[in-house]
Design an enzyme around this catalytic site. Structure first.
Site, PDB file in Angstrom:
ATOM      1  N   PRO A   1       0.835  -1.202   0.000  1.00  0.00           N
ATOM      2  CG  PRO A   1       0.012  -1.008   2.163  1.00  0.00           C
ATOM      3  CD  PRO A   1       0.756  -1.933   1.251  1.00  0.00           C
ATOM      4  CD  GLU A   2       3.834   2.903  -2.191  1.00  0.00           C
ATOM      5  OE1 GLU A   2       4.204   3.864  -1.485  1.00  0.00           O
ATOM      6  OE2 GLU A   2       4.556   1.917  -2.398  1.00  0.00           O
TER       7      GLU A   2
ATOM      8  CE  LYS B   1       3.868   2.921   2.256  1.00  0.00           C
ATOM      9  NZ  LYS B   1       4.491   1.642   1.882  1.00  0.00           N
TER      10      LYS B   1
END
Length: 104
Positions: free
Chosen positions: A3-4, A61
């Site tokens: 995931p970014e 994040k």
């Protein structure tokens, strides 16, 4: 793929839409001996269950969940494959940029 920032931002928005101002009835932390040391997994569950979600903050994040449970918050890092699963909602799946460009 991992995931970014857009995926973490999406998770933040979905958590807010589903749970902001509501009591978290059930929280389950997947068993992971690398992430959780000792009784940390149980502490995460205890810190969230039965609490009202007051705020969801994203920093990179990391997502911080602020509850009515006291002066501290619970922080999560999405790492390589992290995600939240919300009951009744379709899980987020990630695809590589190459596959996305090819339309697969």
């Amino acid at each position: 793929t991992m995931p970014e920032l857009p995926e973490v931002q999406r998770a933040r928005r979905e958590l807010e839409a589903c749970a902001l101002g509501r009591k978290l009835v059930l929280a389950d932390a997947v068993e992971d001996n690398i992430v959780y040391v000792g009784d940390a997994q149980a502490k995460v569950k205890h810190a969230l269950e039965g609490r009202v979600l007051k705020e969801v903050v994203r920093k990179g994040k990391n997502l911080c969940l602020v509850t009515d449970g006291g002066p501290w918050q619970v922080a999560f890092h999405f790492g390589m494959t992290g995600a939240f699963r919300i009951a009744g909602k379709e899980s987020i799946s990630y695809q590589s940029l190459r596959k996305a460009k090819q339309g697969k």
